[in-house]
Write a protein that holds these residues in place. Structure first.
Motif, PDB file in Angstrom:
ATOM      1  N   PRO A   1       0.820  -1.225   0.000  1.00 23.83           N
ATOM      2  CA  PRO A   1       0.000   0.000   0.000  1.00 23.83           C
ATOM      3  C   PRO A   1       0.854   1.276   0.000  1.00 23.83           C
ATOM      4  O   PRO A   1       1.950   1.303   0.551  1.00 23.83           O
ATOM      5  CB  PRO A   1      -0.812  -0.127   1.296  1.00 23.83           C
ATOM      6  CG  PRO A   1      -0.832  -1.587   1.608  1.00 23.83           C
ATOM      7  CD  PRO A   1       0.529  -2.078   1.175  1.00 23.83           C
ATOM      8  N   GLN A   2       0.300   2.289  -0.617  1.00 23.81           N
ATOM      9  CA  GLN A   2       0.955   3.574  -0.808  1.00 23.81           C
ATOM     10  C   GLN A   2       1.720   4.066   0.412  1.00 23.81           C
ATOM     11  O   GLN A   2       1.208   4.078   1.504  1.00 23.81           O
ATOM     12  CB  GLN A   2      -0.102   4.617  -1.174  1.00 23.81           C
ATOM     13  CG  GLN A   2      -1.288   4.626  -0.228  1.00 23.81           C
ATOM     14  CD  GLN A   2      -2.351   5.618  -0.627  1.00 23.81           C
ATOM     15  OE1 GLN A   2      -2.088   6.585  -1.311  1.00 23.81           O
ATOM     16  NE2 GLN A   2      -3.559   5.382  -0.176  1.00 23.81           N
ATOM     17  N   SER A   3       2.962   4.484   0.185  1.00 25.01           N
ATOM     18  CA  SER A   3       3.810   5.205   1.133  1.00 25.01           C
ATOM     19  C   SER A   3       4.417   4.347   2.241  1.00 25.01           C
ATOM     20  O   SER A   3       5.241   4.850   3.001  1.00 25.01           O
ATOM     21  CB  SER A   3       3.074   6.409   1.739  1.00 25.01           C
ATOM     22  OG  SER A   3       2.696   6.205   3.066  1.00 25.01           O
ATOM     23  N   LEU A   4       4.038   3.076   2.342  1.00 22.60           N
ATOM     24  CA  LEU A   4       4.586   2.237   3.416  1.00 22.60           C
ATOM     25  C   LEU A   4       5.927   1.619   3.007  1.00 22.60           C
ATOM     26  O   LEU A   4       6.139   1.258   1.857  1.00 22.60           O
ATOM     27  CB  LEU A   4       3.594   1.130   3.776  1.00 22.60           C
ATOM     28  CG  LEU A   4       2.250   1.618   4.348  1.00 22.60           C
ATOM     29  CD1 LEU A   4       1.354   0.426   4.670  1.00 22.60           C
ATOM     30  CD2 LEU A   4       2.448   2.493   5.575  1.00 22.60           C
ATOM     31  N   LEU A   5       6.835   1.489   3.999  1.00 23.08           N
ATOM     32  CA  LEU A   5       8.138   0.860   3.778  1.00 23.08           C
ATOM     33  C   LEU A   5       7.951  -0.592   3.358  1.00 23.08           C
ATOM     34  O   LEU A   5       7.144  -1.320   3.953  1.00 23.08           O
ATOM     35  CB  LEU A   5       8.962   0.919   5.073  1.00 23.08           C
ATOM     36  CG  LEU A   5       9.492   2.312   5.442  1.00 23.08           C
ATOM     37  CD1 LEU A   5       9.984   2.325   6.886  1.00 23.08           C
ATOM     38  CD2 LEU A   5      10.615   2.718   4.490  1.00 23.08           C
ATOM     39  N   HIS A   6       8.734  -1.028   2.350  1.00 22.37           N
ATOM     40  CA  HIS A   6       8.635  -2.417   1.905  1.00 22.37           C
ATOM     41  C   HIS A   6       9.963  -2.867   1.312  1.00 22.37           C
ATOM     42  O   HIS A   6      10.860  -2.057   1.065  1.00 22.37           O
ATOM     43  CB  HIS A   6       7.484  -2.600   0.918  1.00 22.37           C
ATOM     44  CG  HIS A   6       7.581  -1.757  -0.302  1.00 22.37           C
ATOM     45  ND1 HIS A   6       7.375  -0.405  -0.291  1.00 22.37           N
ATOM     46  CD2 HIS A   6       7.868  -2.060  -1.597  1.00 22.37           C
ATOM     47  CE1 HIS A   6       7.512   0.083  -1.497  1.00 22.37           C
ATOM     48  NE2 HIS A   6       7.820  -0.896  -2.311  1.00 22.37           N
ATOM     49  N   PHE A   7      10.078  -4.173   1.059  1.00 26.47           N
ATOM     50  CA  PHE A   7      11.362  -4.758   0.632  1.00 26.47           C
ATOM     51  C   PHE A   7      11.098  -6.103  -0.032  1.00 26.47           C
ATOM     52  O   PHE A   7      10.000  -6.671   0.101  1.00 26.47           O
ATOM     53  CB  PHE A   7      12.272  -4.966   1.844  1.00 26.47           C
ATOM     54  CG  PHE A   7      11.663  -5.884   2.872  1.00 26.47           C
ATOM     55  CD1 PHE A   7      10.864  -5.377   3.898  1.00 26.47           C
ATOM     56  CD2 PHE A   7      11.838  -7.270   2.800  1.00 26.47           C
ATOM     57  CE1 PHE A   7      10.268  -6.222   4.825  1.00 26.47           C
ATOM     58  CE2 PHE A   7      11.241  -8.121   3.729  1.00 26.47           C
ATOM     59  CZ  PHE A   7      10.455  -7.595   4.739  1.00 26.47           C
ATOM     60  N   GLN A   8      12.112  -6.588  -0.777  1.00 24.81           N
ATOM     61  CA  GLN A   8      12.076  -7.942  -1.349  1.00 24.81           C
ATOM     62  C   GLN A   8      13.463  -8.567  -1.212  1.00 24.81           C
ATOM     63  O   GLN A   8      14.468  -7.878  -1.443  1.00 24.81           O
ATOM     64  CB  GLN A   8      11.682  -7.903  -2.841  1.00 24.81           C
ATOM     65  CG  GLN A   8      10.245  -7.465  -3.113  1.00 24.81           C
ATOM     66  CD  GLN A   8      10.100  -6.006  -3.459  1.00 24.81           C
ATOM     67  OE1 GLN A   8      11.068  -5.325  -3.826  1.00 24.81           O
ATOM     68  NE2 GLN A   8       8.905  -5.467  -3.357  1.00 24.81           N
ATOM     69  N   VAL A   9      13.504  -9.836  -0.889  1.00 25.33           N
ATOM     70  CA  VAL A   9      14.768 -10.561  -0.756  1.00 25.33           C
ATOM     71  C   VAL A   9      14.633 -11.894  -1.492  1.00 25.33           C
ATOM     72  O   VAL A   9      13.659 -12.619  -1.281  1.00 25.33           O
ATOM     73  CB  VAL A   9      15.107 -10.840   0.731  1.00 25.33           C
ATOM     74  CG1 VAL A   9      16.437 -11.567   0.841  1.00 25.33           C
ATOM     75  CG2 VAL A   9      15.132  -9.545   1.531  1.00 25.33           C
ATOM     76  N   ASN A  10      15.611 -12.188  -2.340  1.00 18.34           N
ATOM     77  CA  ASN A  10      15.605 -13.492  -3.009  1.00 18.34           C
ATOM     78  C   ASN A  10      16.100 -14.544  -2.018  1.00 18.34           C
ATOM     79  O   ASN A  10      17.273 -14.552  -1.647  1.00 18.34           O
ATOM     80  CB  ASN A  10      16.514 -13.443  -4.255  1.00 18.34           C
ATOM     81  CG  ASN A  10      16.481 -14.756  -5.030  1.00 18.34           C
ATOM     82  OD1 ASN A  10      16.039 -15.786  -4.503  1.00 18.34           O
ATOM     83  ND2 ASN A  10      16.952 -14.722  -6.273  1.00 18.34           N
TER      84      ASN A  10
END
Lengths: 210, 210, 210, 210, 210, 210
Positions: free
Chosen positions: D143-152
């Motif tokens: 959702p808009q403006s929230l901190l996020h990340f992706q890790v393989n």
């Protein structure tokens, strides 16, 4: 071309979003409270073409009043199919010499004159007046939130329709805002520079107190 | 952890959208005409923190006038960093007995009283008045487009700040809208129900003609 | 001028859209669930001026905590008249040396310093810092969604008010987002480049697990 | 049915709004400065299908960097047909163990995993973590403006596409925001609660000063 | 009451935001390219009431064509005061038996019948038809983006006005979209399920190639 | 650094807006009717990461139908976390020679081809065609409300994902809009210029009556 095969496709393709047609429109359901974006939607399964047609503007408004004007509204409350679609329309019947008093609303308005001759005008935030005589077929735009008015200056009754880009416009009439409530006379004098005598006279006419 | 390797990533990751920071903000460039959404943006490469700070509201407005009020605006035209961001702020200095006259604007307004005691109020489109005495620390909301006012009813000068959710709000003062331009007296009488004597008196004070 | 005749007009004109004043504002009714555009509206018939005034920002926030800051919010949940109007306000009390930690939110923010001296700043998406010392009367704009902070660098407590263009802003504090939940240490290390020792230390302080 | 007659109709009907097709889309013209709503539009008469197709996402990004990630952007600056249409897309190539570092942006993001296995997550403004392992074909909304990340977290390179509802999203990477500029170490310490040693270490890696 | 003193106030109060009246409206200046939100604005200092009035809808459209319809548009390109205000209007003259062919546009449309009898209808995204006979004074809403049409089924010419909530609506006529360009017959057959004979026949009438 | 003291701050700072995280996102609660802005929100306290992940697009759609296409939707009704966030995604499986028939929707669409070769195109409101062959990795934008289509012209099945900037797009398929309902043949003939034979043939295939 196989009817059966197409029917299968059709079934599959439509089934998956069958309910999404709810977003095509959102006819107001008055059983729920309104929110900032409008009313909740009626179930579209129960709707017919009648829900999308309104005949109320076909009847002339009564102009037998001091202003000589009859205003009929097709807004969300009277024509619930407008809910969420950002449009409404109103009918103005103005007797000879009649007046739509100075007022404002949040959204913009387009007027089209069907019969008669009116002077219409608005005032911008620098106090400049844009006013003109309109005849049959003329349209005029009143930009959002600016004070505006219409006066029948012809020799026959005038008929016009106005369209506003909200299904639920608010209308604030300057004169009744000032004189038809309990705002104290002394406050009105200070915030408007009007004389006490004038204020008291209009309060009496318009039902204001204090 | 290899500095070099990270630097390479950093270079790659940032290079590809280096220019997109233009969308973080849009400080107005007055060399171009304004559009419906605001002014075109200055090149962000030339901006510093100074562009995002404005000190004009730190100075008291001059209240030596008939209304006893000084209004100072931080809007896009005076503080161009606001352009496109949907916010502005103004400072109200109101002398004892001073008045912010009845007016309206497209957007909503929040007032916070820093010093003094004022009566503030607005009128809804059903002519109902919402008015209350505000003291230091009180805030009040004036919903979009509705007529509102403030009067210093205390024994000391009042100071307040107002915030509006537009970088470029319009302000329409009812009294000057009616009496400080060339709108004919007879039209004003019809659209406002005011008396001719009253209209002529205020036209004289406010510079109106016709 | 006939009172009776005007009253008839007034009745006719107003009756037809009497309920439309519901759209003038939409004071939140917490008996219903919130939606994407805010809460459903209370019946305006029951509202008074008190619904549109909030005194909670008149009281200093408690700064007796490790950051030396007290934040008081006037948002839809505490001041329901803001619902649907796109504005909120908060009060910042910052003790000497106190800090509003680095954080972000969807919407833009205007700060006005009432007392004291702070350093305020934001960082754009190209990692450029815009930071400046603000004194009494200065305002600064923090554009939507960008990280920003305030630090009291003066010798006296600081007082400021911030206005945001949403009635329901979200606030995301970077440090508690990383260290006060169950996000695994190894994930935090990878996505932030921080050292495990540092992560574990802050998790301990801020109640994080894993 | 008369071809001639239809041609006349067709001519009349289309001529009157021939230029309005300019509003069907607004391919960015970089010869003019951007504004709050995007770039001015190229003349549609000169456009072809090539303007609406972009092949840049067909090429794998280089993941030979410390984070093991390559990000390729199809935004207004690289694919000008997106201007004004509120959509963009990016390609994520993530090496085994690679990371898209924690970041945020104004608008919402949908990710679809095409190859590999990643852990993706976001943190809400109450510091609650929503994190999950995603496999081929899974989608997740940030959702808009929230901190996020992706890790393989898989054994093979991962490929994903993300779609954002802005043609010109900003991307703010938390770690470079803090450590790759001239924000003073002491300020960072105060606003983040991180240790000076940690701050200095990351400043060195990421090119920060002060 | 001192005229002089008020004049001073008036000067101070208005001077400070004199230029802001530019935001009251934004009459299109065609010397600049359009952008996603519309055209840049003309300098308001040069505008008069004439800029806000349009008489083009007062003239009946020519219905001497195969469809028996004349459509006259008041949109931003013909009536530049509409720019940025989100409204437009068009006039429909429909001869006996005449037709406004099936078409769609991004925004919603309200029709009001002034003379004659028409069948109007729209189709929702579940393929359900909402169709009804409209007489003088009836209005009907066509929700945004849905296919709709009007047919004069009376014994006299019909006159109607439509209002749309965009100053620059696009109009896409289904039949000319398919048959009056170079879209290959085989593609049309596949995407529409129409027969090749039918496609070729209409291409011939409507000027299509391939 | 005192854990206790920070905890107190943390408690104070967060408590005051604890419930505001409801605005971070608004997962649809289907127990309430939808409104113009979407569905009311589920209580966020009960949500987990699973609510924000959807696996339905990982499964190939069934293409054993006359059009050779399978469409799978991730929209608010199937993936309620999208509600209010303005994004959705769909999966297109197109068999060799298969077709996504000509259709339109309110919002814009970005397509990315993952496997195969398709011809995609759209038609603007001036009847100009923008059509191109797309291969793996190519993206194409279909601007809001314009008619568009995709055809697999390769020798292998095609796979593509489309992203639209609405959580609840409507999809209007031109052919079923005309032929799979009770719109009378004579009306269809007039509004489309198609032949009666053609209309009757497709009505038979698609289930239309009248």
């Amino acid at each position: 071309m196989s009817i059966l095969k197409f029917a299968i496709f059709y079934f599959l393709f439509h089934l998956s979003y069958a309910q999404t047609n709810i977003v095509d429109f959102c006819v107001a359901d008055f059983n729920y409270p309104v929110g900032p974006a409008g009313f909740p939607c009626k179930n579209p399964a129960n709707l017919t073409a009648d829900d999308f047609v309104y005949s109320g503007l076909g009847v002339a408004g009564n102009t037998s009043n001091i202003l000589g004007v009859g205003v009929t509204f097709a807004i969300d409350l009277t024509f619930p199919a407008l809910n969420g679609l950002g449009l409404s329309m109103s009918r103005l019947d103005i007797a000879v010499g009649g007046v739509v008093p100075i007022h404002s609303h949040r959204v913009s308005e387009l007027i089209i004159v069907i019969e008669g001759t009116i002077i219409a005008g608005f005032i911008d935030s620098n106090d400049k007046v844009y006013s003109k005589t309109l005849n049959k077929g003329d349209i005029m735009i009143f930009p959002q939130s600016l004070l505006h008015f219409q006066v029948n200056v012809g020799n026959t009754p005038a008929l016009a329709f106005v369209s506003l880009n909200s299904a639920s416009p608010n209308f604030q009439i300057t004169t009744t805002s000032l004189f038809s409530n309990d705002l104290p006379t002394e406050i009105i004098r200070k915030i408007s520079l009007l004389d006490v005598t004038q204020i008291k006279k209009l309060k009496k006419i318009l039902g204001g107190t204090n």
